[in-house]
Design an enzyme around this catalytic site. Structure first.
Site, short mmCIF file in Angstrom:
data_model
loop_
_atom_site.label_atom_id
_atom_site.label_comp_id
_atom_site.label_asym_id
_atom_site.label_seq_id
_atom_site.Cartn_x
_atom_site.Cartn_y
_atom_site.Cartn_z
N GLY A 1 -13.28 -3.72 0.33
CA GLY A 1 -14.27 -3.46 0.46
C GLY A 1 -15.00 -2.24 -0.77
O GLY A 1 -15.58 -2.21 -1.21
N ARG B 1 0.94 -1.09 0.12
CA ARG B 1 -0.02 -0.10 -0.05
C ARG B 1 0.81 1.26 0.14
O ARG B 1 0.53 2.22 -0.47
CB ARG B 1 -0.85 0.08 1.23
CG ARG B 1 -2.09 -0.85 0.94
CD ARG B 1 -3.12 -0.81 2.16
NE ARG B 1 -4.17 -1.56 1.68
CZ ARG B 1 -5.20 -1.95 2.48
NH1 ARG B 1 -5.12 -1.89 3.94
NH2 ARG B 1 -6.37 -2.52 2.12
N GLY C 1 -9.92 -8.34 -0.61
CA GLY C 1 -8.66 -8.83 0.08
C GLY C 1 -8.30 -10.28 0.06
O GLY C 1 -6.86 -10.26 -0.30
N LYS D 1 -19.60 -16.50 1.65
CA LYS D 1 -21.11 -16.52 1.85
C LYS D 1 -21.73 -15.65 0.68
O LYS D 1 -21.18 -14.44 0.24
CB LYS D 1 -21.36 -15.57 3.06
CG LYS D 1 -21.03 -16.17 4.14
CD LYS D 1 -21.41 -15.53 5.38
CE LYS D 1 -21.19 -16.30 6.96
NZ LYS D 1 -21.47 -15.50 7.95
P1 ADP Z 1 -12.42 -11.59 -0.89
O1 ADP Z 1 -11.64 -10.98 0.37
O2 ADP Z 1 -11.66 -12.01 -1.92
O3 ADP Z 1 -13.65 -10.66 -1.25
P2 ADP Z 1 -14.13 -13.29 0.73
O4 ADP Z 1 -13.74 -12.66 2.01
O5 ADP Z 1 -15.53 -12.99 0.22
O6 ADP Z 1 -13.11 -12.97 -0.45
O7 ADP Z 1 -13.96 -15.03 0.93
C1 ADP Z 1 -12.59 -15.38 1.24
C2 ADP Z 1 -12.87 -16.72 2.38
O8 ADP Z 1 -13.81 -17.52 1.52
C3 ADP Z 1 -11.56 -17.29 2.27
O9 ADP Z 1 -11.44 -17.08 3.78
C4 ADP Z 1 -11.95 -18.80 2.11
O10 ADP Z 1 -11.26 -19.79 3.18
C5 ADP Z 1 -13.32 -19.01 2.18
N1 ADP Z 1 -13.95 -20.00 1.32
C6 ADP Z 1 -13.93 -20.20 0.13
N2 ADP Z 1 -14.28 -21.30 -0.19
C7 ADP Z 1 -15.29 -21.87 0.79
C8 ADP Z 1 -15.85 -23.06 1.09
N3 ADP Z 1 -16.03 -23.68 0.21
N4 ADP Z 1 -16.30 -23.16 2.32
C9 ADP Z 1 -16.07 -22.43 3.39
N5 ADP Z 1 -15.20 -20.91 3.06
C10 ADP Z 1 -14.62 -20.80 1.72
MG MG Z 2 -12.28 -11.06 2.58
#
Ligand code: ADP
Ligand code: MG
Length: 406
Positions: free
Chosen positions: A386, A40, A363, A207
């Site tokens: 975010g 960053r 992230g 989720k």
């Molecule tokens: P980002 O930060 O890229 O937006 P998210 O925060 O939405 O991504 O999601 C990341 C998390 O999702 C990771 O910690 C990963 O372990 C979890 N994840 C991915 N696939 C699964 C799964 N099948 N079951 C549970 N958790 C999952």
């Molecule tokens: Mg995340």
């Protein structure tokens, strides 16, 4: 949402001028305070170097961590001071950085007055002041009074309506975007508003509830939508499949159905995995097996997309000219469930090589791409988790709205 940028200011608008720059130096640190990832800080260097070379007096302001409490006294913690950041920045810039122990007030003004043209100062953690997150106009005014020009380069904080990200622009003009903020907007807004097609989005993560807004918004823009991660099991359950102990949001089953219907109405090719890697428990050393999605055994949970799904995702992506990726395909933190995410990361790196625009936001997705070692082979890695999500959702970000229109 076209905004004025630093490039619109002429040399004489900057030479000798005090320029307040909101940066996002909210870097990860180890227990002893040393910076474990300075991405960053590096990302803001083009803006800072431009100001230095223009002979401006650069006053940087950032937040660091989450100070708690209602008063300044409660919120000030030595661990959350920005001294290590000032040191690292000085190294990266190759010049000294004046570290101020406060953000506003007479002493800070005096320190800034000692800056030569081309000099750089870093104010103390702006979130020590409760007025920052409250977007208190008095605090914003006090910040504004330090400078003559405002530059926002803190993309990672642009979705917050805080004093240093938004409020300050009411009292300090001109207010323009820095190079990093502008670059983020060019890639992220460009990809959804005016993309080279076919445009694909890959959405994953844990989720569906945290990605509803982005999926809905993307369904109006993309040609193909590929869904992976934990959210797929809510879609399967909605289709009547049994998903064992996989992550499911029972209250989002109807929503999953309606997203599938929406994709069909809009002519968007929606791809869900056809096989998954299931585990007997949520652990790095769990037992695992690959199964078709309609054969998930009772008591097992899906933690990654399977090899057939990877193949079908790869062939869907092969002709795409723009790909946006948000959210890992599986629990990539555990090596044995990282394969789907790794394969997609490699595919995107190859696509970039063939001339496609590839954009990574979020992230954990960025962390995954870095872990795979292909970050430098993507067109753009967003510095804002975010903020990038909200931008893809089509929301107006307060830190951008506050800037002067182009
Ligand atoms: P980002 O930060 O890229 O937006 P998210 O925060 O939405 O991504 O999601 C990341 C998390 O999702 C990771 O910690 C990963 O372990 C979890 N994840 C991915 N696939 C699964 C799964 N099948 N079951 C549970 N958790 C999952
Ligand atoms: Mg995340």
């Amino acid at each position: 949402m076209s905004k004025q940028t630093l490039a619109n200011l002429k040399a004489e608008d900057l030479a000798g001028k005090k320029v307040l720059v909101r940066v996002d130096f909210n870097v990860p640190q180890s227990e002893n305070g040393s910076i474990t990832d300075d991405t960053r800080i590096r990302a803001a260097l083009p803006t800072i170097k431009h100001l230095v070379n223009s002979g401006a007096k650069t006053i940087l302001v950032t937040h660091l961590g989450r100070p708690k409490g209602d008063t300044l006294e409660e919120r000030v913690k030595d661990k959350l001071r920005v001294n290590p950041i000032a040191d690292r920045l000085a190294e990266l810039l190759g010049q000294s950085v004046v570290k101020c122990d406060d953000c506003i007030g007479a002493e800070v003004s005096n320190q800034i007055a000692t800056l030569e043209n081309g000099g750089v100062a870093l104010l103390e953690n702006v979130r020590f002041y409760p007025g920052e997150e409250a977007n208190d106009p008095e605090f914003a005014k006090a910040l504004a009074s330090l400078a003559e020009v405002y530059v926002n380069d803190a993309f990672g904080a642009a979705h917050r309506a805080h004093a240093s990200t938004a409020g300050v622009a009411q009292f300090l003009q001109p207010a323009v975007a820095g190079f990093l903020l502008d670059l983020e907007l060019q890639y992220l807004s460009g990809a959804i508003d005016n993309p080279q097609r076919p445009l694909a989005a890959i959405v994953g993560g844990s989720k569906v509830s945290s990605k509803i807004g982005v999926i809905e918004a993307l369904l109006a823009k993309v040609n193909k939508l590929l869904i992976g991660g934990g959210m797929i099991f809510t879609f399967y359950k909605a289709r009547g499949l049994s998903v064992g102990k996989s992550l499911v949001e029972e209250d989002k089953l109807e929503l999953a159905k309606s997203l599938e219907a929406m994709a069909q109405e809009r002519g968007v090719e929606l791809l869900l995995p056809t096989d998954v890697v299931v585990a007997n428990q949520f652990a790095a050393d769990a037992q695992s097996q690959i199964v078709p999605i309609d054969q998930i055994p009772d008591g097992w949970m899906g933690l990654d997309i399977g090899p057939d799904s990877v193949k079908s995702f790869q062939s869907a992506l092969a002709d795409c000219k723009t790909v946006i990726w948000n959210g890992p395909m599986g629990v990539f933190e555990f090596d044995q469930f990282a394969k789907g995410t790794e394969a997609i990361a490699h595919s995107l790196a190859e696509l970039t090589g063939k001339g496609a625009i590839t954009i990574i936001g979020g992230g954990d997705s960025v962390a995954a791409v870095e872990k795979v070692g292909v970050a430098d082979r993507m067109s753009h890695i967003s510095t804002g988790g975010g903020a990038s999500l909200e931008l893809l959702e089509g929301k107006v970000l307060p830190g951008i709205a506050a800037l002067n229109d182009a």
